[in-house]
Scaffold this motif. Structure first.
Motif, PDB file in Angstrom:
ATOM      1  N   LEU A 283       0.824  -1.203   0.000  1.00  0.00           N
ATOM      2  CA  LEU A 283       0.000   0.000   0.000  1.00  0.00           C
ATOM      3  C   LEU A 283       0.862   1.259   0.000  1.00  0.00           C
ATOM      4  O   LEU A 283       0.552   2.246  -0.678  1.00  0.00           O
ATOM      5  CB  LEU A 283      -0.936  -0.002   1.205  1.00  0.00           C
ATOM      6  N   LYS A 284       1.949   1.211   0.756  1.00  0.00           N
ATOM      7  CA  LYS A 284       2.848   2.367   0.809  1.00  0.00           C
ATOM      8  C   LYS A 284       3.504   2.618  -0.531  1.00  0.00           C
ATOM      9  O   LYS A 284       3.595   3.767  -0.990  1.00  0.00           O
ATOM     10  CB  LYS A 284       3.914   2.138   1.885  1.00  0.00           C
ATOM     11  N   LEU A 288      -1.256   4.279  -1.304  1.00  0.00           N
ATOM     12  CA  LEU A 288      -2.648   3.982  -0.960  1.00  0.00           C
ATOM     13  C   LEU A 288      -2.879   3.889   0.547  1.00  0.00           C
ATOM     14  O   LEU A 288      -3.978   3.539   0.976  1.00  0.00           O
ATOM     15  CB  LEU A 288      -3.072   2.656  -1.617  1.00  0.00           C
ATOM     16  N   LEU A 289      -1.860   4.204   1.330  1.00  0.00           N
ATOM     17  CA  LEU A 289      -1.991   4.044   2.779  1.00  0.00           C
ATOM     18  C   LEU A 289      -3.093   4.907   3.361  1.00  0.00           C
ATOM     19  O   LEU A 289      -3.844   4.475   4.247  1.00  0.00           O
ATOM     20  CB  LEU A 289      -0.659   4.363   3.474  1.00  0.00           C
ATOM     21  N   ASN A 290      -3.212   6.130   2.880  1.00  0.00           N
ATOM     22  CA  ASN A 290      -4.229   7.033   3.438  1.00  0.00           C
ATOM     23  C   ASN A 290      -5.639   6.597   3.057  1.00  0.00           C
ATOM     24  O   ASN A 290      -6.532   6.502   3.911  1.00  0.00           O
ATOM     25  CB  ASN A 290      -3.983   8.466   2.960  1.00  0.00           C
ATOM     26  N   SER A 291      -5.864   6.299   1.791  1.00  0.00           N
ATOM     27  CA  SER A 291      -7.216   5.980   1.341  1.00  0.00           C
ATOM     28  C   SER A 291      -7.665   4.590   1.773  1.00  0.00           C
ATOM     29  O   SER A 291      -8.865   4.333   1.870  1.00  0.00           O
ATOM     30  CB  SER A 291      -7.300   6.108  -0.181  1.00  0.00           C
ATOM     31  N   LEU A 292      -6.716   3.691   2.034  1.00  0.00           N
ATOM     32  CA  LEU A 292      -7.081   2.316   2.390  1.00  0.00           C
ATOM     33  C   LEU A 292      -6.555   1.930   3.771  1.00  0.00           C
ATOM     34  O   LEU A 292      -6.272   0.758   4.029  1.00  0.00           O
ATOM     35  CB  LEU A 292      -6.559   1.335   1.339  1.00  0.00           C
ATOM     36  N   LEU A 296      -6.150  -1.928   5.733  1.00  0.00           N
ATOM     37  CA  LEU A 296      -4.985  -2.426   6.458  1.00  0.00           C
ATOM     38  C   LEU A 296      -5.354  -2.801   7.890  1.00  0.00           C
ATOM     39  O   LEU A 296      -4.841  -3.779   8.441  1.00  0.00           O
ATOM     40  CB  LEU A 296      -3.880  -1.368   6.452  1.00  0.00           C
ATOM     41  N   GLU A 297      -6.267  -2.052   8.493  1.00  0.00           N
ATOM     42  CA  GLU A 297      -6.695  -2.343   9.866  1.00  0.00           C
ATOM     43  C   GLU A 297      -7.386  -3.700   9.978  1.00  0.00           C
ATOM     44  O   GLU A 297      -7.388  -4.307  11.050  1.00  0.00           O
ATOM     45  CB  GLU A 297      -7.636  -1.246  10.369  1.00  0.00           C
ATOM     46  N   LEU A 298      -7.964  -4.181   8.881  1.00  0.00           N
ATOM     47  CA  LEU A 298      -8.573  -5.508   8.912  1.00  0.00           C
ATOM     48  C   LEU A 298      -7.537  -6.575   9.261  1.00  0.00           C
ATOM     49  O   LEU A 298      -7.860  -7.601   9.858  1.00  0.00           O
ATOM     50  CB  LEU A 298      -9.213  -5.835   7.562  1.00  0.00           C
TER      51      LEU A 298
END
Length: 341
Positions: A283-284, A288-292, A296-298
Motif C-alpha cells: 500500500l505504501k 494507498l496508505l491514506n485511502s485504504l 490495512l486495519e482488517l
C-alpha cells in the motif's frame, strides 16, 4: 434496436433474453444460499478504486438543470466519491465477521471501449471465503457455480435458449462445448505453462515472462485445451492487484483467471494478502496508505487467510447463449457515448 432501447422489450428476442437472465440470476442465489453464503448489499458509491485501474466514474452533485447552459458541481461527501468498480474490499470486511459472503450487484468501468465484450455498467458476482489458504478452494467454488447455474438455466429455460440460439444461428458445436463444460473438470495450469503452450503452438505468439495474456491468447489457449474452461494461476506479481497474496517464490502471486471458450477471461480471483507487514509495504509503494487505512486495519486487528473471486455476469450470459455482442444480453446497455434513457 439499440437506438430505441425502450422498444426492445416488445421483441420476442429481448423478452426471451430477459427470461433467461432472470432464471440464471435466481440460480446464482440458489447456489450460494445452499452453500451457506450470506448475501451482502455492497455499496454502489465508493471512495476507492479497488483494482487501481483508474477508470472510474466520479460522482458529484449537480446544481441546476441537467440540460441547462450553466451548471455547477460540488463534492457531496468529504472525500471524492466514485461509482464502484467492485464490491470486493467491502466483502473482505464482512467476511472477517461472517466468514462466507457474496454480492451480485452492478459495477461500473469508465473504459472508453466500444467492443463487443465491454459495457460501462454491468453486473458482477463476487464471493469471499474465510479460512482458506488454497487457490484450489477458490477454483472449486468458481467451477461449481458455473456448472450449477448452467445446468439450472438449460433445464428451466430450454425453450427460450433454443429460440435465442436459433435467432443467433448458434451452431450445434456450441451446444457441445456447453455440455462438455458441465461434464468435464476444468483444466488448471500455472501462468508459466500457459506461456510455453502459446509459444509452442501459436506462430504469432512471442510472449515473454511478465506479459499479460491478450484476448486472442486466451481463446487460443482454451482451444488448445479442447474448448474446456482453463484456470491460469500464479501470475507474475506485477500483473495482479496489490491485494494478491505473494507466493513463497517472491516472484508470483496466488492469483488466477478463468478462461472460457469464445469469450476468454470470465472470472478473476486471488488469495488475499493477510500478512500485515507485506500489505503495508504494498500500500505504501502505491501511495494507498491514506485511502485504504481501514483495509490495512482488517489485518492489524484480527484477520484470517481468505480469498475470493469476481465473475462478469453479462459476459457469462454472452457465452451461454452464443451472443456475438454483450450489449444484447442486458435490457438497457450503456457504453461509450451511449446512454439514451
Amino acid at each position: 434496436m439499440r437506438q430505441h432501447l425502450h422498444l426492445r422489450p416488445k421483441t420476442n428476442f429481448t423478452s426471451a433474453m430477459m427470461r433467461i437472465r432472470n432464471t440464471t440470476t435466481m440460480a446464482v442465489h440458489k447456489f450460494f444460499q445452499e452453500k451457506g453464503y450470506i448475501f451482502i448489499h455492497t455499496p454502489i458509491l465508493s471512495s476507492n478504486d479497488c483494482e487501481g485501474a483508474g477508470q472510474l466514474f466520479t460522482v458529484k452533485v449537480s446544481d441546476g438543470k441537467i440540460n441547462g447552459n450553466e451548471k455547477k458541481s460540488s463534492e457531496f461527501f468529504n472525500v471524492p466519491a466514485f461509482l464502484t468498480v467492485s464490491g470486493q474490499l467491502h466483502l473482505e470486511a464482512m467476511a472477517g465477521g461472517i466468514s462466507k459472503v457474496y454480492t451480485f450487484s452492478p459495477a461500473f468501468r469508465a473504459e472508453r471501449s466500444a467492443t463487443s465484450h465491454h459495457l460501462a455498467e454491468f453486473y458482477m458476482i463476487e464471493a469471499e471465503l474465510s479460512f482458506t489458504e488454497s487457490l484450489e478452494d477458490i477454483m472449486q467454488l468458481m467451477e461449481g457455480l458455473i456448472k450449477f447455474i448452467t445446468q439450472e438455466t438449460l433445464e428451466s429455460s430450454s425453450e427460450d435458449i433454443g429460440f435465442v440460439h436459433q435467432r443467433n444461428s448458434v451452431s450445434s458445436e456450441h451446444l457441445k462445448v456447453i455440455e462438455s463444460m458441465i461434464k468435464n473438470d476444468f483444466i488448471r495450469m500455472p501462468y508459466e505453462e500457459a506461456l510455453d503452450i502459446l509459444n509452442k503452438n501459436n506462430d504469432s505468439s512471442n510472449i515473454q515472462w511478465g506479459d499479460d495474456l491478450q484476448r486472442a491468447h486466451e481463446k487460443a489457449l482454451v482451444k488448445h485445451c479442447g474448448n474446456v474452461p482453463v484456470f491460469v494461476t500464479d501470475y507474475p506479481e506485477e500483473l495482479k492487484p496489490f491485494y494478491a497474496k505473494q507466493n513463497p517464490d517472491n516472484r508470483t502471486v496466488a492469483g488466477l483467471d478463468l478462461l472460457i471458450p469464445g469469450v476468454g477471461e470470465l472470472c478473476g480471483g486471488t488469495l488475499r494478502e493477510d500478512r500485515y507487514d507485506l500489505l503495508h509495504q504494498k500500500l505504501k509503494s502505491k501511495s494507498l496508505l491514506n485511502s485504504l487505512s481501514w483495509y490495512l486495519e482488517l489485518r492489524e486487528f484480527g484477520s484470517c487467510p481468505h480469498g475470493g473471486f469476481g465473475m462478469g455476469f453479462d459476459r457469462y450470459l454472452q457465452f451461454l447463449v452464443g451472443m456475438s455482442n454483450i450489449k444484447d444480453v442486458t435490457a438497457f446497455p450503456r457504453w461509450t457515448d451511449h446512454c439514451p434513457l
